[in-house]
Design an enzyme around this catalytic site. Structure first.
Site, PDB file in Angstrom:
ATOM      1  N   THR A  23       8.233  48.711 -49.555  1.00  0.00           N
ATOM      2  CA  THR A  23       9.232  49.777 -49.482  1.00  0.00           C
ATOM      3  C   THR A  23       9.767  49.931 -48.060  1.00  0.00           C
ATOM      4  OG1 THR A  23       8.082  50.866 -51.285  1.00  0.00           O
ATOM      5  CG2 THR A  23       9.682  52.177 -50.090  1.00  0.00           C
ATOM      6  N   LYS A  26      -2.061  67.021 -35.919  1.00  0.00           N
ATOM      7  CA  LYS A  26      -2.386  68.380 -35.448  1.00  0.00           C
ATOM      8  C   LYS A  26      -2.029  69.421 -36.505  1.00  0.00           C
ATOM      9  CE  LYS A  26      -0.736  66.793 -30.925  1.00  0.00           C
ATOM     10  NZ  LYS A  26       0.411  66.938 -30.034  1.00  0.00           N
TER      11      LYS A  26
END
Lengths: 319, 319, 319
Positions: B59, B88
């Site tokens: 893809t 994070k």
């Protein structure tokens, strides 16, 4: 005609010399804006895929940059083992077959197992360049290594004494370099390594078969004075057994190239290293004018540019 | 007008046929230098970001290549879960909002949770293309799948019998394909899967609602002779419970498409697979001319090129 | 003349104002096709390498996009700690030296240790832009932060009261911002943080030395009414000791900027945040017109475009 670049054995002396002369022309073109403009016209709109299953700094960046300076486009997969379908155990062949369907003009492949590039070539519809196949080969590194010798020794590779030192058992580059260098005339090899990490028999048999003289030693000082090229590599301690490590421990300083060795070397010799360097050369050695691994690494750019043009049959018009 | 590509349900038969005809034109253009030059002029200076939170080979590479052949530029994040602020715990929406601020023309997103593309669309100022959202959908795969059927069955998708086999419970592509195929007229579905991995009720309810006939079986041989298309997929054993696995163990060979099945198939049937293939098709099946997953995968390039031009409203002038 | 961008201290008020005016011009050019065409002509055929040893969303993507809109080419390493020779313990200096050999025009570097950018500069033959060096600095973030203040306060940075809140001990951006802002005239700082996470002494000493008034408090409400800029950051709890955490636990809500704070703020104040945001701002605050972190982030594109042109001495002709 070079279609794929898989291993050093594909090259003969005439082809190497042609490659080196062309690499020098490319390197010179890179020095001027006009030259860069000429280079950019060689492969416009061509597409390179680099697929890396193992870490790389120099090889990937130099191929990307080579693509840029040839006017090509390049897309990279920097960590294919994690970010591609390799993660779902897709065989390499299937990945390559599918990638070919997206019409790259060249694929540069680094694989973690020996034979990866050859397996890719077997299925690929486009040129494959081997950028390292596990413990197998790393021919584009060898080509820039021997080019660096040819350039820094002013075209005189025939007849040199090449000292190849460090981990000769596990170093794919050292092995590839010996195969390539032995194509030249009158080469003498001095192999310096711990006994445990001696050059493997396939390489030594190749040398004996072609009457290329070589010696093996653990003693660098003994052979250093004869060397025209000192090709130094890292001891891959992680690949040694515990017994091997125990015997090696007291010897390890012998395999650090240090300032104390510099006076033993020929004035016109050169020191090369494929990098990364992890302590096996003392930092101050780099200040010696014979230390050339910085320009050696930079030679990767023009050298890989030439390889790309060759495998795509895009010979520039400026020669 | 197609702005975002999020799920198969966005497409109707007329739009699909237009897309397929255009894809065929693009595929033909890719075969000549003149055609490639025309393609390159469609989206000059446009910018694509691909952001992948899950691994991909086909893809991502096909979108990068599609960008290249359309004259666009493309930057990719191949492993966003590790190398972006996702690390994070930044919510997807915030990442997308900020990326939009850097003025890409399109974002191609693969996310590890269902609904990722829809969440991105809700905040995005540029077109979002869903490149897979966990167990949700993978519409651009479905589009190339149905295009492959349309092309290899010479434009005749209406009236076909489609055998969809393997893990129908967990396969996002199988689900998307059924939604898309059911837009055509007179389609009949034969679902072949272990009982534990049957097509989920939302899809079956959709078929019943639209009077699309289907049957379900564990027995491939029983329905194979009727199929015009055999769409085969991997059994995702890692998603089965221990009890399910225990019952499945003796049946597992039934879900390997093998040479023994070939004589049972229609002469003009085709076999497709979204890949990666992990043992659920015997290697020799690939030698049969009805095996088409290689060209199926390659169809991803022109198919995704067309999608990119559509979402950017860059309709080429050559039709 | 700006060659490398390593830390905020390199900039003075005059240089900052010039940078901001130029950034505004670039931002305007990005709004029209004609303007984009002008921008694309600034750095044709130039090459940017971005090398990231730590995760990034905004910084890397905005530099890639900046390269694109300047007509440059860009190659990125998104996870250099794993996919480069750093994995084999190559020192940063060696990687940079070799990368320079491949002739990039600029290197953008994010490193996980303080001083990384400075170490790179010491060896580099091309401009280095510090994209964050561990707990050190992140000057290009600070430049876009102060630019955002300058733009949203209509060119009036002199004389403002800047409230900087959150984790001031560990936040490299907060630190860099204070250094930069203190170049302007009549700035007053209000630092709001848990006692444990107060601004470090080097910054405070710098302010005292330059007679820049500042106060420190744990009480946001107390100073909020005076602020022209509220620069809010995340509490990095992972860097606190257990004792610090125990004392902090009952206070933590004080460091969430919420709807209840909005009535306390000046009508023309602005709220900025470097992102990612992880709960320290209530979602509804974003609906307030004073919340500006979305455009702040987008300012990274023109701001970094200007920096790239400056370090390469490619001053555009349109001013």
């Amino acid at each position: 005609m070079l279609r794929h670049v898989l291993k050093s054995q594909q090259f003969d002396r005439a082809l190497l010399l042609e490659l080196f002369r062309e690499t020098k022309v490319f390197a010179e073109k890179l020095e001027s804006s006009h030259g860069k403009e000429e280079l950019r016209r060689i492969c416009p709109h061509r597409l390179l895929f680099t697929i890396f299953y193992e870490p790389s700094t120099r090889t990937r960046a130099s191929f990307e940059s080579a693509a840029h300076y040839l006017g090509m486009n390049c897309f990279s997969t920097e960590n294919a083992r994690v970010s591609s379908s390799a993660f779902k155990d897709e065989p390499l062949e299937n990945s390559i077959e599918n990638l070919c369907g997206y019409r790259p003009d060249v694929i540069v492949l680094r694989y973690h197992e020996e034979g990866g590039a050859e397996r890719a070539r077997a299925i690929s519809t486009v040129p494959i360049i081997n950028a390292g196949d596990g413990p197998g080969q790393h021919p584009t590194q060898s080509l820039l290594d021997i080019y660096s010798m040819w350039k820094d020794l002013h075209g005189e590779v025939d007849g040199i004494t090449a000292l190849i030192g460090g981990d000769l058992r596990n170093g794919r580059v050292a092995r590839s370099d010996v195969y390539l260098l032995s194509k030249f005339k009158g080469i003498r090899f001095k192999f310096v390594s711990p006994n445990e990490l001696r050059m493997k028999d396939d390489v030594l048999a190749h040398l004996r078969e072609h009457d290329v003289p070589y010696s093996e030693t653990e003693n660098l000082e003994e052979v250093l004075p004869e060397a025209d090229v000192v090709y130094w590599t890292r001891i891959q301690r992680e690949r040694m057994t515990e017994e091997e490590l125990a015997r090696f421990a007291p010897l390890k300083d012998r395999f650090v190239l240090g300032e104390r060795h510099l006076p033993l070397m020929k004035k016109n010799a050169i020191i090369l290293h494929p990098q990364p360097i992890a302590g096996e050369i003392e930092p101050r050695v780099k200040l010696d004018p014979r230390a050339r691994w910085k320009s050696q690494s930079a030679n990767g750019l023009p050298s890989r540019m030439v390889l790309l043009t060759w495998v795509m049959n895009r010979f520039p018009h400026f020669h």
